[in-house]
Write an enzyme that holds these catalytic residues in place. Structure first.
Site, PDB file in Angstrom:
ATOM      1  N   CYS A  48       0.836  -1.202   0.000  1.00 20.57           N
ATOM      2  CA  CYS A  48       0.000   0.000   0.000  1.00 20.57           C
ATOM      3  C   CYS A  48       0.875   1.258   0.000  1.00 20.57           C
ATOM      4  O   CYS A  48       1.891   1.324   0.700  1.00 20.57           O
ATOM      5  CB  CYS A  48      -0.906  -0.004   1.241  1.00 20.57           C
ATOM      6  SG  CYS A  48      -2.064   1.373   1.255  1.00 20.57           S
ATOM      7  N   CYS A  52       0.001   4.626   6.935  1.00 19.71           N
ATOM      8  CA  CYS A  52      -0.729   4.516   8.215  1.00 19.71           C
ATOM      9  C   CYS A  52       0.116   3.716   9.202  1.00 19.71           C
ATOM     10  O   CYS A  52       0.462   2.567   8.934  1.00 19.71           O
ATOM     11  CB  CYS A  52      -2.088   3.861   7.985  1.00 19.71           C
ATOM     12  SG  CYS A  52      -2.972   4.570   6.576  1.00 19.71           S
ATOM     13  N   CYS A  55      -0.646   0.016  10.225  1.00 24.83           N
ATOM     14  CA  CYS A  55      -1.061  -0.983   9.237  1.00 24.83           C
ATOM     15  C   CYS A  55       0.089  -1.827   8.688  1.00 24.83           C
ATOM     16  O   CYS A  55       1.101  -1.317   8.225  1.00 24.83           O
ATOM     17  CB  CYS A  55      -1.768  -0.308   8.068  1.00 24.83           C
ATOM     18  SG  CYS A  55      -2.449  -1.518   6.900  1.00 24.83           S
ATOM     19  N   CYS A  92     -17.575  -7.964   4.593  1.00 22.08           N
ATOM     20  CA  CYS A  92     -16.850  -6.696   4.557  1.00 22.08           C
ATOM     21  C   CYS A  92     -15.559  -6.883   3.770  1.00 22.08           C
ATOM     22  O   CYS A  92     -14.662  -7.592   4.214  1.00 22.08           O
ATOM     23  CB  CYS A  92     -16.537  -6.231   5.980  1.00 22.08           C
ATOM     24  SG  CYS A  92     -18.004  -6.161   7.024  1.00 22.08           S
ATOM     25  N   CYS A 124     -20.290  -4.795   2.359  1.00 20.44           N
ATOM     26  CA  CYS A 124     -19.682  -3.547   2.832  1.00 20.44           C
ATOM     27  C   CYS A 124     -18.301  -3.459   2.202  1.00 20.44           C
ATOM     28  O   CYS A 124     -17.514  -4.405   2.301  1.00 20.44           O
ATOM     29  CB  CYS A 124     -19.562  -3.551   4.356  1.00 20.44           C
ATOM     30  SG  CYS A 124     -18.696  -2.100   4.986  1.00 20.44           S
ATOM     31  N   CYS A 184     -19.962   3.177   7.159  1.00 21.54           N
ATOM     32  CA  CYS A 184     -19.391   2.507   8.343  1.00 21.54           C
ATOM     33  C   CYS A 184     -18.131   3.296   8.652  1.00 21.54           C
ATOM     34  O   CYS A 184     -17.219   3.358   7.826  1.00 21.54           O
ATOM     35  CB  CYS A 184     -19.065   1.056   7.996  1.00 21.54           C
ATOM     36  SG  CYS A 184     -18.023   0.230   9.217  1.00 21.54           S
ATOM     37  N   ARG A 256     -19.529  -1.594  16.598  1.00 18.77           N
ATOM     38  CA  ARG A 256     -18.858  -2.871  16.367  1.00 18.77           C
ATOM     39  C   ARG A 256     -17.594  -2.982  17.219  1.00 18.77           C
ATOM     40  O   ARG A 256     -16.722  -2.100  17.170  1.00 18.77           O
ATOM     41  CB  ARG A 256     -18.484  -3.021  14.888  1.00 18.77           C
ATOM     42  CG  ARG A 256     -17.884  -4.388  14.548  1.00 18.77           C
ATOM     43  CD  ARG A 256     -17.823  -4.623  13.049  1.00 18.77           C
ATOM     44  NE  ARG A 256     -19.139  -4.424  12.462  1.00 18.77           N
ATOM     45  CZ  ARG A 256     -19.351  -3.655  11.394  1.00 18.77           C
ATOM     46  NH1 ARG A 256     -18.351  -3.014  10.829  1.00 18.77           N
ATOM     47  NH2 ARG A 256     -20.579  -3.498  10.926  1.00 18.77           N
TER      48      ARG A 256
END
Ligand code: DTB
Length: 310
Positions: A48, A52, A55, A92, A124, A184, A256
């Protein structure tokens, strides 16, 4: 709309008061004995461009993650069928990357959405930054909810991500809502944030055009090779305070108990459900980290006398 100070006061109440208020609000809107089961699937993993700090999939960090290109539809459907059999109602699906560029991958994801919906599961999607036009295409394919987290306060966000901004995330959330998709949108605890950061995060959610359909509260899974690998665990009572406060602020949103749940005791999870958490990720894997052992969630629900939404 609650001001920052009011949210902080709510959050800091003596726990018996906060928990009682959250339980009261929860059962006004929801059946407190039921939980939504969701299952995660990483459609495209690793490499990626974003940095972040939490992550494993960031190419900026040295975490040991297998890089996988976009999964083919049939492989996704195997996971979706298993999730449905295990009682999940929402599938998801996430892709690594800043966004999902138009073209073959985007079209392939639209096909995956159509096929997952044909199994009777909600779809999702969590595909990074998107435009309103792209959100319309997702909706037309049957996507009902789009995940795009604010993660933490604006101030803290700028400390953990430098390759895109908090405002770019807010723009995607607005685009998704304008396209008529449910949002979400949640956060992560354990990034090194202060209590005030957590209050600011919740306050940002109250400023959205409409309350999120679901608010995932993730607990940092410190991943070796990421900048946050050495972060200490979040005290359970602090997690409970955030969940209870979120429940009171967002009576109609699903709260959640998301990533990091497998690090919590059964008692801590039960506390979270009592305070209004009414959705979990179930399945043996999240995106790159462990989920819960097969059958463990069914056993927990049975022990608590709780049932899954059908
Ligand atoms: C959310 O709030 N949490 C999920 C989903 N939305 C995309 C992601 C959790 C990832 C946990 C770490 C991992 O498995 O990579």
């Amino acid at each position: 709309m609650k001001a920052l100070a009011a949210i902080r006061t709510l959050h800091d109440q003596p726990l018996p008061e906060l928990v009682f208020q959250a339980m009261t609000v929860h059962r006004q809107k929801w059946d407190p004995t039921r939980l939504q089961l969701c299952t995660l699937d990483s459609l495209r993993t690793g490499a990626c461009s974003e940095d972040c700090a939490y992550c494993a999939q960031s190419a900026h960090h040295a975490a040991d993650v297998k890089i996988d290109p976009l999964k083919d539809c049939e492989a996704v459907l195997v996971g979706a069928r298993n999730a449905r059999e295990a009682g999940s109602t929402r599938y998801c699906m996430a892709t690594s990357g800043r966004s999902l560029e138009e073209g073959a991958d985007f079209d392939a994801v639209l096909e995956i959405i159509r096929e997952v919906r044909a199994l009777g599961l909600e779809a999702c999607m969590s595909l990074g930054l998107i435009t309103e036009q792209q959100a319309h295409r997702l909706k037309a394919a049957g996507c009902t909810v789009y995940n795009h987290n604010l993660d933490t306060s604006r101030l803290m966000y700028e400390r953990i991500v430098s390759t895109h901004t908090f405002d770019e995330r807010l723009a995607t959330i607005r685009a998704v809502q304008k396209a008529g998709l449910q949002v979400c949108c949640g956060g992560i605890l354990g990034l090194g944030e202060t209590l005030d950061d957590r209050i600011h995060f919740l306050h940002e959610l109250t400023l959205l055009d409409s309350p999120p359909d679901a608010i995932p509260i993730n607990i940092l899974v410190p991943i070796p090779g990421t900048p946050l690998e050495g972060m200490p665990p979040v005290p359970v009572i602090e997690i409970i305070r955030v969940i209870a406060t979120a429940r009171i602020l967002f009576p109609s949103s699903r709260i959640r108990l998301a990533a990091g749940r497998s690090s919590l005791s059964q008692e801590a999870q039960a506390w979270a459900f009592l305070c209004g958490a009414n959705s979990i990720f179930t399945g043996e894997k999240l995106l790159t980290t462990q989920g819960t052992a097969a059958g463990a969630d069914q056993k927990l629900l049975q022990m608590l006398g709780m049932t899954q939404d059908c």
